[in-house]
Design an enzyme around this catalytic site. Structure first.
Site, PDB file in Angstrom:
ATOM      1  CG  ASN A  36      92.396 105.217  62.434  1.00  0.00           C
ATOM      2  OD1 ASN A  36      93.087 105.866  61.646  1.00  0.00           O
ATOM      3  ND2 ASN A  36      92.706 103.984  62.782  1.00  0.00           N
ATOM      4  N   GLY A  44      89.767  96.288  65.094  1.00  0.00           N
ATOM      5  CA  GLY A  44      88.354  96.027  64.812  1.00  0.00           C
ATOM      6  C   GLY A  44      88.071  95.800  63.342  1.00  0.00           C
ATOM      7  CG  ASP A  46      90.691 100.623  59.892  1.00  0.00           C
ATOM      8  OD1 ASP A  46      90.647 100.450  58.663  1.00  0.00           O
ATOM      9  OD2 ASP A  46      91.280 101.573  60.428  1.00  0.00           O
ATOM     10  CB  SER A 134      81.071 105.066  66.933  1.00  0.00           C
ATOM     11  OG  SER A 134      81.716 106.044  66.151  1.00  0.00           O
ATOM     12  CB  THR A 135      79.088 100.031  68.606  1.00  0.00           C
ATOM     13  OG1 THR A 135      79.406  99.053  67.589  1.00  0.00           O
ATOM     14  CG2 THR A 135      77.950 100.913  68.152  1.00  0.00           C
TER      15      THR A 135
HETATM   16  P1  ADP Z   1      84.938 101.892  66.051  1.00  0.00           P
HETATM   17  O1  ADP Z   1      86.397 102.259  66.172  1.00  0.00           O
HETATM   18  O2  ADP Z   1      84.202 102.793  65.079  1.00  0.00           O
HETATM   19  O3  ADP Z   1      84.278 101.723  67.371  1.00  0.00           O
HETATM   20  P2  ADP Z   1      85.328  99.010  65.677  1.00  0.00           P
HETATM   21  O4  ADP Z   1      85.846  98.366  64.448  1.00  0.00           O
HETATM   22  O5  ADP Z   1      86.176  98.953  66.909  1.00  0.00           O
HETATM   23  O6  ADP Z   1      84.942 100.501  65.267  1.00  0.00           O
HETATM   24  O7  ADP Z   1      83.919  98.367  66.056  1.00  0.00           O
HETATM   25  C1  ADP Z   1      82.692  98.678  65.438  1.00  0.00           C
HETATM   26  C2  ADP Z   1      81.734  97.504  65.647  1.00  0.00           C
HETATM   27  O8  ADP Z   1      82.063  96.486  64.709  1.00  0.00           O
HETATM   28  C3  ADP Z   1      81.798  96.843  67.024  1.00  0.00           C
HETATM   29  O9  ADP Z   1      80.456  96.582  67.435  1.00  0.00           O
HETATM   30  C4  ADP Z   1      82.582  95.569  66.792  1.00  0.00           C
HETATM   31  O10 ADP Z   1      82.176  94.522  67.666  1.00  0.00           O
HETATM   32  C5  ADP Z   1      82.182  95.228  65.390  1.00  0.00           C
HETATM   33  N1  ADP Z   1      83.149  94.420  64.611  1.00  0.00           N
HETATM   34  C6  ADP Z   1      84.466  94.196  64.837  1.00  0.00           C
HETATM   35  N2  ADP Z   1      84.988  93.432  63.854  1.00  0.00           N
HETATM   36  C7  ADP Z   1      83.976  93.176  62.975  1.00  0.00           C
HETATM   37  C8  ADP Z   1      83.863  92.436  61.761  1.00  0.00           C
HETATM   38  N3  ADP Z   1      84.902  91.794  61.242  1.00  0.00           N
HETATM   39  N4  ADP Z   1      82.655  92.405  61.136  1.00  0.00           N
HETATM   40  C9  ADP Z   1      81.580  93.061  61.652  1.00  0.00           C
HETATM   41  N5  ADP Z   1      81.621  93.780  62.790  1.00  0.00           N
HETATM   42  C10 ADP Z   1      82.803  93.830  63.448  1.00  0.00           C
END
Ligand code: ADP
Length: 189
Positions: A36, A44, A46, A134-135
């Site tokens: 962010n 997530g 991050d 972003s998903t």
């Molecule tokens: P954003 O804020 O950009 O939406 P997120 O981190 O919330 O980012 O999610 C982006 C995508 O990554 C989602 O599809 C989520 O399910 C997926 N995700 C979350 N944690 C992980 C991880 N450790 N490795 C790979 N993908 C992840």
């Protein structure tokens, strides 16, 4: 499970690889963070990157905030830091747009992939691992997010990058990316 694809007959173009798994477990030159704009951590991807990568990444982000990125990293842009304890050389942080039904923010999502690849290539990276930006928390529908990701990477990935890996957290996301790759005319090799 992984799928490896490339445009038929064009072996000089970077390969696009799909992997189901956790992006923090990837061995790649660059791991892209769905950050962010504060650059100071979140949920997530991050949260997972900062947890597993350790405090060196947050220290580097704080340094960025104290300097050129005092106002935070704008949506659609990308910036690199150390990868700390991750099995990568750099983390490239990019800020995806929050999905909106009122406004088309697709260009900003495409910009995340394009700018991350530009930063990675400038560093000399050969392998780049992306999450589905972003998903998650930002609410972008997976099908549209996958189409934008695949199209932009196909258009923008150039040497020294030779492999772009999409790391999808669950089977549903993996299958949606596989469909987007097939629809984009990318044939297995
Ligand atoms: P954003 O804020 O950009 O939406 P997120 O981190 O919330 O980012 O999610 C982006 C995508 O990554 C989602 O599809 C989520 O399910 C997926 N995700 C979350 N944690 C992980 C991880 N450790 N490795 C790979 N993908 C992840």
């Amino acid at each position: 499970m992984s799928t490896r694809s490339g445009p038929s007959g064009q072996t000089d173009r970077p390969a696009i690889v799909l992997v189901r798994g956790d992006i923090t477990a990837q061995d790649a030159d660059v791991i892209v963070n769905a950050a962010n704009s504060s650059l100071l951590g979140g949920g997530g991807v991050d949260g997972a990157i900062h947890r597993k990568g350790g405090p060196a990444i947050l220290d580097a982000c704080r340094t960025l905030r104290a300097g050129h990125y005092g106002g935070g990293l704008p949506t659609g842009q990308a910036v690199a830091t150390t990868a700390g304890n991750l099995a990568a050389r750099w983390v490239v942080h990019t800020v995806g747009p929050v999905h909106s039904t009122q406004e088309d923010r697709s260009a900003l999502l495409a910009s995340c992939y394009r700018e991350s690849l530009r930063v990675a290539a400038a560093l000399g990276a050969e392998t780049v691992a992306f999450p589905a930006i972003s998903t998650g928390i930002y609410g972008w529908p997976m099908g549209d997010g996958a189409r934008i990701a695949v199209r932009t990477v196909r258009q923008e990935a150039t040497a020294p990058v030779r492999e772009v890996r999409f790391v999808l957290f669950d089977q549903a996301a993996y299958e949606i990316f596989a469909e987007a790759l097939a629809a984009d005319g990318t044939t297995p090799r």
